[in-house]
Scaffold this motif. Structure first.
Motif, PDB file in Angstrom:
ATOM      1  N   GLU A  99      -1.484   4.069 -11.295  1.00  0.00           N
ATOM      2  CA  GLU A  99      -2.327   3.098 -10.685  1.00  0.00           C
ATOM      3  C   GLU A  99      -1.924   1.739 -10.780  1.00  0.00           C
ATOM      4  O   GLU A  99      -1.873   0.924 -10.084  1.00  0.00           O
ATOM      5  CB  GLU A  99      -3.803   3.334 -11.326  1.00  0.00           C
ATOM      6  CG  GLU A  99      -4.377   4.574 -10.829  1.00  0.00           C
ATOM      7  CD  GLU A  99      -3.922   5.608 -11.649  1.00  0.00           C
ATOM      8  OE1 GLU A  99      -3.388   5.521 -12.950  1.00  0.00           O
ATOM      9  OE2 GLU A  99      -3.868   7.029 -11.431  1.00  0.00           O
ATOM     10  N   GLU A 100      -1.364   1.302 -12.191  1.00  0.00           N
ATOM     11  CA  GLU A 100      -0.887   0.021 -12.431  1.00  0.00           C
ATOM     12  C   GLU A 100       0.438  -0.190 -11.552  1.00  0.00           C
ATOM     13  O   GLU A 100       0.674  -1.372 -11.123  1.00  0.00           O
ATOM     14  CB  GLU A 100      -0.610  -0.205 -13.983  1.00  0.00           C
ATOM     15  CG  GLU A 100      -1.904  -0.393 -14.706  1.00  0.00           C
ATOM     16  CD  GLU A 100      -1.647  -0.352 -16.384  1.00  0.00           C
ATOM     17  OE1 GLU A 100      -2.490  -0.756 -17.005  1.00  0.00           O
ATOM     18  OE2 GLU A 100      -0.811   0.465 -16.573  1.00  0.00           O
ATOM     19  N   GLN A 101       1.318   0.686 -11.607  1.00  0.00           N
ATOM     20  CA  GLN A 101       2.562   0.505 -10.962  1.00  0.00           C
ATOM     21  C   GLN A 101       2.118   0.174  -9.172  1.00  0.00           C
ATOM     22  O   GLN A 101       2.673  -0.874  -8.599  1.00  0.00           O
ATOM     23  CB  GLN A 101       3.126   1.735 -10.769  1.00  0.00           C
ATOM     24  CG  GLN A 101       4.038   2.361 -12.117  1.00  0.00           C
ATOM     25  CD  GLN A 101       4.778   3.478 -11.996  1.00  0.00           C
ATOM     26  OE1 GLN A 101       4.545   4.387 -11.253  1.00  0.00           O
ATOM     27  NE2 GLN A 101       5.382   3.719 -13.205  1.00  0.00           N
ATOM     28  N   ASP A 102       1.136   0.995  -8.638  1.00  0.00           N
ATOM     29  CA  ASP A 102       0.768   0.503  -7.373  1.00  0.00           C
ATOM     30  C   ASP A 102       0.330  -0.604  -7.214  1.00  0.00           C
ATOM     31  O   ASP A 102       0.658  -1.499  -6.111  1.00  0.00           O
ATOM     32  CB  ASP A 102      -0.581   1.951  -6.989  1.00  0.00           C
ATOM     33  CG  ASP A 102       0.204   2.993  -6.536  1.00  0.00           C
ATOM     34  OD1 ASP A 102       1.464   3.211  -6.396  1.00  0.00           O
ATOM     35  OD2 ASP A 102      -0.624   4.059  -6.639  1.00  0.00           O
ATOM     36  N   GLU A 103      -0.644  -1.114  -7.933  1.00  0.00           N
ATOM     37  CA  GLU A 103      -1.163  -2.554  -8.117  1.00  0.00           C
ATOM     38  C   GLU A 103      -0.091  -3.427  -8.156  1.00  0.00           C
ATOM     39  O   GLU A 103       0.006  -4.514  -7.344  1.00  0.00           O
ATOM     40  CB  GLU A 103      -2.178  -2.721  -9.328  1.00  0.00           C
ATOM     41  CG  GLU A 103      -3.459  -1.920  -9.028  1.00  0.00           C
ATOM     42  CD  GLU A 103      -4.561  -1.973 -10.188  1.00  0.00           C
ATOM     43  OE1 GLU A 103      -3.881  -2.718 -11.204  1.00  0.00           O
ATOM     44  OE2 GLU A 103      -5.193  -1.123 -10.157  1.00  0.00           O
ATOM     45  N   ARG A 104       0.968  -3.229  -8.948  1.00  0.00           N
ATOM     46  CA  ARG A 104       1.917  -4.283  -9.383  1.00  0.00           C
ATOM     47  C   ARG A 104       2.875  -4.315  -8.011  1.00  0.00           C
ATOM     48  O   ARG A 104       3.259  -5.226  -7.638  1.00  0.00           O
ATOM     49  CB  ARG A 104       3.022  -3.567 -10.494  1.00  0.00           C
ATOM     50  CG  ARG A 104       4.309  -4.720 -10.524  1.00  0.00           C
ATOM     51  CD  ARG A 104       3.942  -6.146 -10.891  1.00  0.00           C
ATOM     52  NE  ARG A 104       5.281  -6.738 -10.691  1.00  0.00           N
ATOM     53  CZ  ARG A 104       5.368  -7.821  -9.943  1.00  0.00           C
ATOM     54  NH1 ARG A 104       4.328  -7.994  -9.091  1.00  0.00           N
ATOM     55  NH2 ARG A 104       6.628  -8.437  -9.671  1.00  0.00           N
ATOM     56  N   GLU A 106       1.708  -3.530  -4.769  1.00  0.00           N
ATOM     57  CA  GLU A 106       1.014  -4.371  -3.902  1.00  0.00           C
ATOM     58  C   GLU A 106       1.085  -5.861  -4.134  1.00  0.00           C
ATOM     59  O   GLU A 106       0.945  -6.640  -3.165  1.00  0.00           O
ATOM     60  CB  GLU A 106      -0.340  -3.580  -3.712  1.00  0.00           C
ATOM     61  CG  GLU A 106      -0.430  -2.427  -2.987  1.00  0.00           C
ATOM     62  CD  GLU A 106       0.221  -2.580  -1.572  1.00  0.00           C
ATOM     63  OE1 GLU A 106       0.130  -3.365  -0.923  1.00  0.00           O
ATOM     64  OE2 GLU A 106       1.047  -1.778  -1.281  1.00  0.00           O
ATOM     65  N   ALA A 107       0.709  -6.313  -5.541  1.00  0.00           N
ATOM     66  CA  ALA A 107       0.894  -7.635  -5.718  1.00  0.00           C
ATOM     67  C   ALA A 107       2.327  -8.439  -5.375  1.00  0.00           C
ATOM     68  O   ALA A 107       2.065  -9.528  -4.942  1.00  0.00           O
ATOM     69  CB  ALA A 107       0.510  -7.826  -7.136  1.00  0.00           C
ATOM     70  N   ARG A 109       4.339  -7.116  -3.155  1.00  0.00           N
ATOM     71  CA  ARG A 109       4.465  -7.530  -1.771  1.00  0.00           C
ATOM     72  C   ARG A 109       3.688  -8.677  -1.136  1.00  0.00           C
ATOM     73  O   ARG A 109       4.041  -9.115  -0.028  1.00  0.00           O
ATOM     74  CB  ARG A 109       3.795  -5.977  -0.856  1.00  0.00           C
ATOM     75  CG  ARG A 109       4.853  -4.759  -1.194  1.00  0.00           C
ATOM     76  CD  ARG A 109       4.414  -3.468  -0.494  1.00  0.00           C
ATOM     77  NE  ARG A 109       4.432  -3.829   0.903  1.00  0.00           N
ATOM     78  CZ  ARG A 109       3.932  -2.945   1.827  1.00  0.00           C
ATOM     79  NH1 ARG A 109       3.317  -2.109   1.607  1.00  0.00           N
ATOM     80  NH2 ARG A 109       4.168  -3.106   3.007  1.00  0.00           N
ATOM     81  N   SER A 110       2.341  -8.747  -1.405  1.00  0.00           N
ATOM     82  CA  SER A 110       1.598  -9.754  -1.144  1.00  0.00           C
ATOM     83  C   SER A 110       2.386 -11.205  -1.482  1.00  0.00           C
ATOM     84  O   SER A 110       2.196 -12.327  -0.545  1.00  0.00           O
ATOM     85  CB  SER A 110       0.296  -9.687  -1.756  1.00  0.00           C
ATOM     86  OG  SER A 110      -0.369 -10.923  -1.476  1.00  0.00           O
ATOM     87  N   ARG A 132       9.769   3.349 -10.896  1.00  0.00           N
ATOM     88  CA  ARG A 132       8.755   4.085 -11.382  1.00  0.00           C
ATOM     89  C   ARG A 132       8.829   5.167 -12.611  1.00  0.00           C
ATOM     90  O   ARG A 132       8.077   4.944 -13.402  1.00  0.00           O
ATOM     91  CB  ARG A 132       7.979   4.582 -10.316  1.00  0.00           C
ATOM     92  CG  ARG A 132       7.576   3.531  -9.121  1.00  0.00           C
ATOM     93  CD  ARG A 132       6.887   4.012  -7.849  1.00  0.00           C
ATOM     94  NE  ARG A 132       5.613   4.447  -8.084  1.00  0.00           N
ATOM     95  CZ  ARG A 132       4.461   3.858  -7.381  1.00  0.00           C
ATOM     96  NH1 ARG A 132       4.878   2.987  -6.326  1.00  0.00           N
ATOM     97  NH2 ARG A 132       3.255   4.265  -7.623  1.00  0.00           N
TER      98      ARG A 132
END
Length: 186
Positions: A99-104, A106-107, A109-110, A132
């Motif tokens: 989950e933290e990987q996904d958040e990182r 996405e952050a 990419r933004s 990952r």
């Protein structure tokens, strides 16, 4: 500024590129025509060979070595440079939960979308690889639409796979000569 000895070719923009350039210059944020592809790469990744494969793509395709000049010229021009080098940015996020990987990612990419390309000097693609697990990476491929469209992404990705596989096997790759962008202009 670029070294004039590194110029391979120069030519006018296509009508579509002129429109993209106009809208890109009007948008101070740089987000207009900023494109980003993101996908997982399964299996081990040899980063040195992966970067070498990307640089071979850049060598093969003039559009990937193109910059744009708008000042002190009667009309905007695209300049194909003889050589450009890409450095892949790699971030190891194996210590994070999925989950933290996904958040990182996405952050990232933004944030990456907030970093505009300078059409007059930048390499107009960026490659970021997030490790990952040993056998799973996420690739974030950012590029400016003025040099390629969505159809080009799949073509380049297929060529990348062929080149990368050949490098891993210490063999020559076999791909047809690419159609250069100036063929479309003509």
């Amino acid at each position: 500024m670029f070294d004039k000895r590194n110029v391979k070719n120069l030519y006018a923009l296509t009508p579509l590129q002129e429109g993209i350039l106009f809208h890109s210059l009007m948008d101070a944020s740089g987000s207009t025509y900023f494109e980003q592809a993101c996908f997982n790469v399964n299996g081990q990744v040899n980063v040195a060979f992966f970067q070498k494969a990307w640089n071979e793509l850049i060598r093969r395709h003039d559009a990937l070595r193109t910059i744009f000049v708008m000042k002190n010229v009667p009309q905007p021009l695209q300049i194909v440079l003889k050589q450009r080098e890409l450095t892949i940015r790699v971030e190891d996020i194996t210590h994070l939960t999925p989950e933290e990987q996904d958040e990182r990612i996405e952050a990232f990419r933004s944030e990456d979308r907030k970093t505009p390309f300078d059409l007059t000097k930048d390499l107009l693609i960026r490659i970021n690889l997030f490790k990952r697990k040993d056998n799973l990476h996420t690739l974030v491929w950012s590029f400016h639409h003025i040099i390629m469209d969505g159809w080009s992404v799949s073509v380049l990705y297929e060529e990348l796979a062929v080149i990368y596989t050949a490098l891993l096997q210490d063999k020559k790759y076999h791909l047809p000569e690419p159609i250069q962008f100036n063929s479309y202009i003509k």
